[in-house]
Design an enzyme around this catalytic site. Structure first.
Site, short mmCIF file in Angstrom:
data_model
loop_
_atom_site.label_atom_id
_atom_site.label_comp_id
_atom_site.label_asym_id
_atom_site.label_seq_id
_atom_site.Cartn_x
_atom_site.Cartn_y
_atom_site.Cartn_z
N GLU A 128 8.49 4.76 8.52
CA GLU A 128 8.12 3.35 8.41
C GLU A 128 8.14 2.64 9.76
O GLU A 128 7.27 1.82 10.06
CB GLU A 128 9.03 2.63 7.41
N ALA B 82 0.86 -1.18 0.00
CA ALA B 82 0.00 0.00 0.00
C ALA B 82 0.90 1.23 0.00
O ALA B 82 2.10 1.14 0.22
CB ALA B 82 -0.92 0.00 1.22
N MET B 83 0.28 2.40 -0.24
CA MET B 83 1.03 3.66 -0.28
C MET B 83 0.19 4.77 0.31
O MET B 83 -0.96 4.96 -0.06
CB MET B 83 1.41 3.98 -1.73
N GLU B 84 0.82 5.54 1.22
CA GLU B 84 0.10 6.46 2.10
C GLU B 84 -0.14 7.84 1.51
O GLU B 84 -0.17 8.84 2.23
CB GLU B 84 0.87 6.61 3.40
N ASN B 85 -0.34 7.97 0.21
CA ASN B 85 -0.59 9.28 -0.38
C ASN B 85 -1.62 10.04 0.45
O ASN B 85 -2.69 9.50 0.77
CB ASN B 85 -1.11 9.12 -1.82
N GLU C 274 -0.97 2.46 6.96
CA GLU C 274 -1.01 3.58 6.02
C GLU C 274 -1.65 4.82 6.64
O GLU C 274 -1.22 5.95 6.38
CB GLU C 274 -1.76 3.17 4.74
#
Length: 948
Positions: A400, A342-345, A378
């Site tokens: 992280e 996943a990516m925390e944009n 996230e």
């Protein structure tokens, strides 16, 4: 992720609203250099080591390796100069999903801080059509000359004159590709309910991929606000970080321009877009934040669990951090093709489908708990990473490590059914120790000389070790004090950047202790300690002598003579659940006195397994603990810690396999999943050694395993019992699967019957035992079983089942079937690139599988590099490791190392990038070989004594 593939020139869409570019504005002598942006891919990165001087012994790695390649050929990295910084971007993109391209127009408001005649920005795989400068609002723009460094991805813009400190605006027009490498602004593919192929566009900009979508200052320290407009077809949904403020039709009426509100100050890697046919479900937090889960059509109901959890999570973090989430909305979107978990944009969090979607009747408990952790991870980044961002990737752990810790804090407090802190022990603590025990590890604060090195540090050090060290510090300071320090840190650096020292300062202020002195050794040097402890009795007092040294899996010496400040907690047999004493070990060796301990009473260090260290006990101390391990009077966290330490000490030669088996046998009445997991890991080492010795030895070792696991398997059975918790079904799966792999025929027959009943009668297989069932069918079902699994994979629409069938089929003992699977997954591309590494996962189950997977990797390395985007792709590096790490002799270690030295497909830069992953894999192979040689005779004697 990353690419050195040629990117074909983007095919432009015909759209009335995009004005044609006057190419005469371009300086012709610069055009070819600029145009190379669309054909080259330079050095990039992302997730999961640093310049390791090829395969030499280096200052940061101690494991000697054969020299190969040309270190001097490595590209000298250069960061952007600090004489200018962006303050605001206005980005307008017009993607064409069916032509895999986009047109772009971006302006950057730049503050020049020192006199300069050039400005520099990042750009990659873009066809830059024009660059111009505006010095005053309303003034005419001036076309500028440019040059491009395709190794550094830096576009140098020549200013018309030397400019003094002032504010200016850069204007760019460009064309880009919606690539298929899961980086930058890329395309994802799926089939709708009618089987029609569809595309959506999404982004992955961490670490250095925003430059694929628009020219930018692509380093985390350069924070700015963003205005985004996406011009898309009328039937498509367009998403970005912020809420939509307007939708206006284009002149031809076939498209719409979707404009989003201005973002808060943030780094370029957090910008995000998504365009496609999407549906959603929504809810609101207590504070009024609009939460939505987006999916491709037909899957939105599977987002309900994550939606409910995300609402609770935002509210919980708002309170825990004492800082409100600052955006009006937060979207969570499931992307079919996604290289990360996943990516925390900020405001638009992207996930793999398997990491976000839950089907209550199909998703296993383990997977559901992982979804909860990933969602919480996230969303924790919205504070750790987004609100406060590291200045440079050296401090990647600041986001992280803390997001990893906070995910457990949230899930532990809000999802008690998962008993998540028990799983923390194996998934985080043991995982971090496993990698950090290698000589080819790296510090948490790892120097990043080049973003090309970033992929290799998105690993168990940055995530699991950092997480575990945070947990240790939280226990040492107490949660209220730890929380106070984190709140201070977040408030002090919100909308800005920080380094590790800033965190230590805040925690020191909150605690009144010198946290920097305590913790710098844990983050600035690699490795961790093992404490060798002995004791003597003095009346009613116990005197402990504790000596620390670095724990190295090969059992050798530490050339750096590392030392830590180690928080020690002690439990005793008379009160096993309480902390009897606390000490801080500051020297190489110290004595500590514990008062009120009766003679014969056991003493255990690292109570609750909260510390990131291992303990090596004297025989006397270990023997005293065995009765309370057997009776389960010792708490489960301590039982796990003790057995996991013994398993790790096997590799060092300080504990023999026979000693481990003795302790494991004392756990015959064990009823906790995590403890059995530690036992199972140690027995796996026995089986791996036996397999290298002879078929007869392996057969006897399997009989010993059956002898140890059979009673527990009989008590557990196969069916879920009323009132049992989720851990019991997971334990059932672990024990029965081990019995089946050991050749226990009644267990094999039962699994086979369950699978056939599922196919023929529709009798459901409990999700928690499904993977074990599939594995038995693949191992013992021959071609018929393999074909049934393949058909199941072809017909299912649920990603967890897709993945489980792949992992199972890779365990087949038949080479022709394994060849069929690899052809299906890799050559016919029936498996998404993000999931192809699972095809390697089960091959270590047999010698044939090991050899086939390695041979296949060697023969297809060029295709792997092309498919995954280069040597610094995390997907490529993980396939590399999976292809070799299960080998167990020196010949294979040399073969593995020599292949990469001599492979003409790899450049010197590739070898530099791969130095640490290769070194770690070679080290793992040699550890396997060392374990065998130090235990060969012991295993033979053990099996004879066990009458198997």
């Amino acid at each position: 992720m990353l690419g050195r593939l040629a990117v074909r020139q983007a095919v432009r869409c015909s759209k009335a609203s995009i004005k044609p570019v006057n190419t005469h504005q371009l300086c012709l002598r610069n055009f070819s250099a600029i145009r190379r942006l669309s054909f080259v891919a330079g050095a990039q990165c992302r997730p999961y080591h640093t310049t390791a001087n090829m395969l030499h012994r280096t200052a940061r790695g101690e494991h000697g390796m054969a020299a190969c390649g040309n270190p001097s050929a490595a590209v000298k990295f250069e960061r952007l100069p600090t004489f200018a910084e962006p303050t605001h971007y206005n980005v307008r993109l017009s993607p064409c999903l069916n032509q895999f391209s986009f047109d772009g127009h971006a302006t950057i408001d730049v503050t020049i801080k020192e006199a300069t005649d050039v400005l520099k920005v990042h750009a990659q795989s873009l066809l830059i059509q024009s660059v111009s400068l505006i010095t005053q609002p309303g003034d005419a723009s001036k076309s500028l000359e440019t040059s491009y460094d395709d190794k550094l991805n830096i576009l140098t813009i020549k200013l018309p004159t030397t400019m003094q400190p002032q504010k200016v605006q850069l204007d760019f027009k460009f064309v880009g590709e919606l690539n298929d490498k899961m980086r930058g602004f890329y395309r994802s593919q799926y089939k709708d309910k009618n089987g029609t192929e569809k595309f959506l566009a999404s982004t992955q900009f961490e670490s250095t991929y925003a430059r694929y979508a628009f020219p930018c200052f692509d380093e985390p320290i350069y924070k700015a606000t963003f205005d985004v407009t996406l011009e898309v077809e009328n039937h498509l949904t367009a998403l970005s970080n912020m809420n939509v403020i307007s939708e206006t039709p284009t002149a031809d009426g076939k498209r719409k321009a979707v404009t989003f509100a201005t973002s808060p100050k943030m780094s370029s890697y957090l910008v995000a877009f998504a365009v496609g046919e999407l549906e959603y479900i929504s809810a609101q937090t207590k504070s009024g934040v609009e939460m939505r889960v987006y999916t491709v059509p037909g899957k939105k109901e599977q987002g309900q669990y994550s939606l409910d959890l995300s609402v609770k999570c935002i509210d919980w973090y708002n309170e825990w951090f004492d800082i409100k989430y600052p955006l009006p909305k937060c979207d969570l979107i499931a992307i079919p093709d996604f290289s990360m978990g996943a990516m925390e944009n900020w405001g638009l969090v992207t996930y793999r489908e398997i990491a976000l979607l839950v089907d209550p009747g199909v998703t296993s408990t383990r997977q559901k708990s992982r979804v909860a952790l990933v969602v919480a991870h996230e969303l924790a980044h919205l504070w750790f990473g987004n609100l406060v961002t590291m200045k440079w990737w050296t401090d990647l752990w600041l986001k992280e490590g803390f997001a990893s810790f906070m995910e457990y804090m949230f899930v532990g407090a809000n999802c008690p059914e998962f008993k998540i802190w028990l799983h923390f022990l194996n998934d985080e603590l043991a995982s971090g120790m496993g990698l950090d025990a290698l000589r080819n590890s790296h510090p948490i604060e790892v120097e990043i000389d080049n973003p090309n090195e970033l992929d290799e540090i998105y690993d168990s050090i940055t995530y699991a070790k950092s997480n575990s060290v945070n947990r240790m510090l939280c226990y040492y300071l107490s949660e209220p004090v730890f929380q106070k320090g984190l709140r201070l840190y977040l408030k002090r650096f919100q909308y800005s950047n920080a380094v590790t020292q800033d965190l230590w300062t805040a925690l020191s202020e909150a605690s009144g202790q010198n946290v920097n002195e305590l913790m710098s050794g844990w983050t600035q040097q690699m490795g961790f300690p093992v404490l060798k402890v002995s004791q003597r009795q003095d009346g009613n007092n116990r005197i402990l002598t504790v000596e620390q040294r670095r724990f190295i899996s090969d059992g050798g010496e530490d050339p750096k003579n590392s030392q830590w400040q180690v928080p020690i907690t002690v439990a005793v047999g008379s009160s096993p659940s309480d902390v009897k004493a606390r000490f801080l070990l500051k020297e190489k060796q110290q004595e500590f006195t514990i008062e009120g301990v009766a003679p014969g009473e056991w003493v255990k260090l690292n109570s609750g397994t909260t510390g990131f260290y291992r303990v090596e006990y004297s025989d006397e101390m270990l023997t005293a603990m065995l009765p309370d391990i057997a009776s389960r009077r010792m708490p489960v966290l301590d039982r796990f810690g003790l057995i996991n330490d013994l398993s790790a000490l096997l590799n060092t030669g300080r504990v023999s396999i026979a000693q481990f088996v003795q302790v494991a046998a004392s756990s015959a009445k064990e009823d906790e999943y995590v403890v059995w997991g530690a036992i199972d890991e140690g027995m796996s080492k026995l089986l791996a050694c036996a397999r290298e010795m002879s078929e007869d030895t392996l057969k006897s070792a399997k009989q010993l395993v059956v002898k140890m696991f059979e009673q527990t398997g009989a008590e557990l059975g196969f069916a879920e019992q009323a009132g049992e918790d989720s851990q019991k079904m997971m334990l059932r799966s672990l024990v029965q699967a081990r019995l089946a792999r050991a050749g226990h025929q009644p267990t094999i027959d039962k699994f086979t019957q369950m699978f056939n009943d599922f196919l023929e009668k529709g009798t459901p297989i409990h999700p928690d035992i499904r993977l074990a069932t599939f594995g038995v069918v693949a191992r013992y079902g021959g071609k018929e079983g393999f074909d049934k699994l393949m058909n199941l994979r072809e017909t299912t629409t649920f990603q967890e089942i897709e993945r489980q069938t792949m992992v199972a089929m890779s365990q087949t003992p038949e080479e022709s079937l394994l060849a069929q699977l690899f052809e299906y997954g890799f050559e016919k591309n029936k498996v998404r690139p993000q999931d192809q590494l699972y095809l390697f996962l089960g091959t270590g189950a047999t010698h044939m599988g090991q050899q086939y997977a390695w041979k296949y990797f060697c023969e297809h390395i060029k295709e792997f590099l092309d498919k995954y985007g280069g040597a610094n792709s995390s997907l490529f590096q993980r396939c590399l490791k999976f292809a070799g790490e299960s080998f167990g002799n020196e010949k294979r270690a040399v073969e593995f190392q020599d292949f990469f030295c001599n492979c003409n497909v790899l450049s010197d830069t590739d070898r530099q990038t791969l130095a640490r992953p290769i070194g770690q894999t070679v080290e793992a192979i040699r550890l396997n070989a060392r374990l065998l040689e130090s235990n060969r005779q012991i295993i033979e004697n053990l099996l004879k004594q066990s009458n198997v």
